[in-house]
Each structure stands twice: as structure tokens, then as C-alpha cells.
Design an enzyme around this catalytic site. Structure first.
Site, mmCIF file in Angstrom:
data_model
loop_
_atom_site.group_PDB
_atom_site.id
_atom_site.type_symbol
_atom_site.label_atom_id
_atom_site.label_comp_id
_atom_site.label_asym_id
_atom_site.label_seq_id
_atom_site.Cartn_x
_atom_site.Cartn_y
_atom_site.Cartn_z
ATOM 1 N N ASN A 45 -33.686 12.642 1.524
ATOM 2 C CA ASN A 45 -32.589 12.216 0.669
ATOM 3 C C ASN A 45 -32.897 12.692 -0.764
ATOM 4 O O ASN A 45 -33.969 12.437 -1.289
ATOM 5 C CB ASN A 45 -32.462 10.687 0.726
ATOM 6 C CG ASN A 45 -31.279 10.179 -0.067
ATOM 7 O OD1 ASN A 45 -31.169 10.399 -1.270
ATOM 8 N ND2 ASN A 45 -30.371 9.495 0.615
ATOM 9 N N SER A 81 -31.533 4.857 10.728
ATOM 10 C CA SER A 81 -30.265 5.024 11.446
ATOM 11 C C SER A 81 -29.277 5.807 10.576
ATOM 12 O O SER A 81 -29.050 5.451 9.421
ATOM 13 C CB SER A 81 -29.699 3.643 11.785
ATOM 14 O OG SER A 81 -28.443 3.779 12.420
ATOM 15 N N CYS A 83 -26.180 7.301 8.576
ATOM 16 C CA CYS A 83 -24.924 6.790 8.051
ATOM 17 C C CYS A 83 -23.766 7.495 8.757
ATOM 18 O O CYS A 83 -23.951 8.427 9.520
ATOM 19 C CB CYS A 83 -24.864 7.041 6.541
ATOM 20 S SG CYS A 83 -24.580 8.780 6.122
ATOM 21 N N CYS A 86 -23.695 11.359 8.104
ATOM 22 C CA CYS A 86 -24.671 12.153 8.866
ATOM 23 C C CYS A 86 -24.418 12.041 10.370
ATOM 24 O O CYS A 86 -24.680 12.993 11.118
ATOM 25 C CB CYS A 86 -26.083 11.729 8.505
ATOM 26 S SG CYS A 86 -26.481 12.084 6.768
HETATM 27 ZN ZN LIG Z 1 -26.436 10.039 5.742
#
Ligand SMILES: [Zn+2]
Length: 150
Positions: A45, A81, A83, A86
Site C-alpha cells: 500500500n 482481506s 477491499c 482490489c
Molecule cells: Zn484494496
């Protein structure tokens, strides 16, 4: 899939998450593996680092892999997990499998993916959970910004 293999691949994603944390970013990492087990791309990220809210870990790993003709047989490994964004990427490109480090601190789209034929391996990894739990506790505003809630 083989659990030892899943954990080995998860370690790549965890290393990305830790690198992100060290940079002052959100500690979520991911890696895309090919059907032959080769690492195709890895990433983390980068919302904070790149000032780019669309650079999620899975997206970052996906982009690092470059262009592929087919994603059949590939595995997206992620510490958390995925989102909706994604999860959509996984379905859009036909990624066959998703290995999820944990879904305790955030419940994303992994069940939706499983319902639509993606093989989902949920590891419930304590290291991934601790990484996110500590981060959310220390940075609630940044985390809420990332998941789009307040
Ligand atoms: Zn995501």
C-alpha cells in the site's frame, strides 16, 4: 493448496507490509505468483508514500508484474482481506486464487470472490493480524481514510 506453500508466499507479502510500515505507510503487502510458482510482482500500500489513494498493496503487486496475456493459474497473496476495489481487480483479470493473511481486522471481499469461483485460502495469520491491529490503534484516522469510512 499446500499450506506450507501458502505461508511461504505470505512471507513475501508480510515483508512488503513491514517495508511500508517502515516508510510511514499503511502496512499492507501483496505479491502475485504465477501458475509455475514464480514471483511475478510484489508491492505494498503506497497511499501515504505516493500520495495516491488508488495504490493498494494488491494493485501495486499487480502493476509490478507488468502485462500478462492471461492470469489463469495466478495467485494474489495479500496480508489483509482485499477491499472491493482490489477484489474487483482479481475478478476483472481472472486471477485464479487469493491467499489472505487475515480477515479479522478488516472483512473485505474474500467471500464474494469465493462465491464467484476464485479459490480463496484464508490463513488467519497472527503476525498479519498484529501488524494491522497495532497500526489501526496508532493511526485510526489514516486507516479510516484508507478504507473510505469515517
Ligand atoms: Zn484494496
Amino acid at each position: 493448496m499446500d499450506q506450507a506453500q501458502a505461508h511461504q508466499w505470505l512471507a513475501t507479502a508480510v515483508a512488503e507490509a513491514r517495508a511500508g510500515l517502515a516508510e510511514g505507510g499503511i502496512p499492507i503487502g501483496a505479491a502475485l505468483y504465477g501458475a509455475d510458482g514464480n514471483l511475478l510482482g510484489r508491492g505494498r500500500n503506497r497511499r501515504v508514500q505516493d500520495d495516491d489513494p488508488s495504490m493498494h498493496a494488491e494493485t501495486s503487486a499487480f502493476r509490478a508484474a507488468g502485462r500478462l496475456r492471461s492470469y489463469r493459474g495466478t495467485t494474489m497473496v495479500t496480508t489483509l482481506s482485499p477491499c472491493w476495489y482490489c477484489s474487483g481487480l482479481v475478478r476483472q483479470f481472472g486471477i485464479s486464487r487469493v491467499v489472505v493473511g487475515e480477515a479479522t481486522t478488516f472483512h473485505g471481499g474474500h467471500e464474494w470472490l469465493a462465491e464467484h469461483g476464485v479459490e480463496v485460502v484464508l490463513l488467519d495469520d497472527p503476525e498479519c493480524t498484529a501488524l494491522m491491529r497495532d497500526f489501526i490503534e496508532d493511526n485510526p484516522a489514516l486507516w479510516n481514510e484508507d478504507i473510505g469510512s469515517d
